[in-house]
Write a protein that holds these residues in place. Structure first.
Motif: not given
Length: 165
Positions: A34-37, A132-137
């Motif tokens: 939702t953030y990326i889009w 921008v890196l989007v991850t759960d780590g």
């Protein structure tokens, strides 16, 4: 005239991103997207020739990047090279960004690929550079201290912004 900008989004599509947390009813991947889009569609809606972006998949089932022959760069796929994004590109991205069946893939290596993409595209020209890196780590990290120091120095030297969510 608007400042030139180039952003590379690294999206973790690993199997663990299919989990649901924090009382949400959607998966971590769907929540992150939702953030990326929102960011990508805002860039598309601006229709600025000076705003470019690229998208990398982290922890993908396959491997598709310039450094794919090296073991530490496996399970990382470039979904979109840096360019101006158009509506047909969005449709292609939507079909590429799906949950994978693996948790293999190194976020540090994905950052290296993003740096390489930005450096190759922007050259020495004046650009606002952002990763921008989007991850759960939850994925493994190849955190060799010397490599991390080199990567940090390159990010600072090229005046890049690194956002990790």
């Amino acid at each position: 005239m608007a400042e030139k900008e180039s952003t590379v989004y690294i999206v973790d599509v690993g199997a663990s991103m299919g989990s649901v947390h924090n009382g949400r009813e959607i998966s971590d991947l769907d929540f992150a997207m939702t953030y990326i889009w929102d960011k990508i569609t805002s860039t598309v809606a601006l229709d600025r020739k000076t705003a470019t972006l690229g998208v990398i998949g982290l922890r993908t089932d396959g491997t598709a990047n310039e450094l794919e022959d090296e073991e530490s760069f496996e399970h990382i796929s470039v979904f979109q090279e840096i360019s101006n994004i158009l509506l047909p590109d969005l449709k292609q991205l939507r079909s590429n960004i799906v949950l994978s069946n693996t948790d293999k893939g190194d976020a540090i290596s994905a950052i290296v690929i993003a740096i390489q993409m930005i450096t190759k595209y922007c050259k020495k020209l004046k650009y606002k550079r952002k990763i921008v890196l989007v991850t759960d780590g939850q994925g493994p990290l190849d955190a060799d201290p010397d490599s991390v120091t080199e990567i940090t120095n390159k990010i600072k030297q090229d005046n890049m912004e690194l956002v990790i969510m």
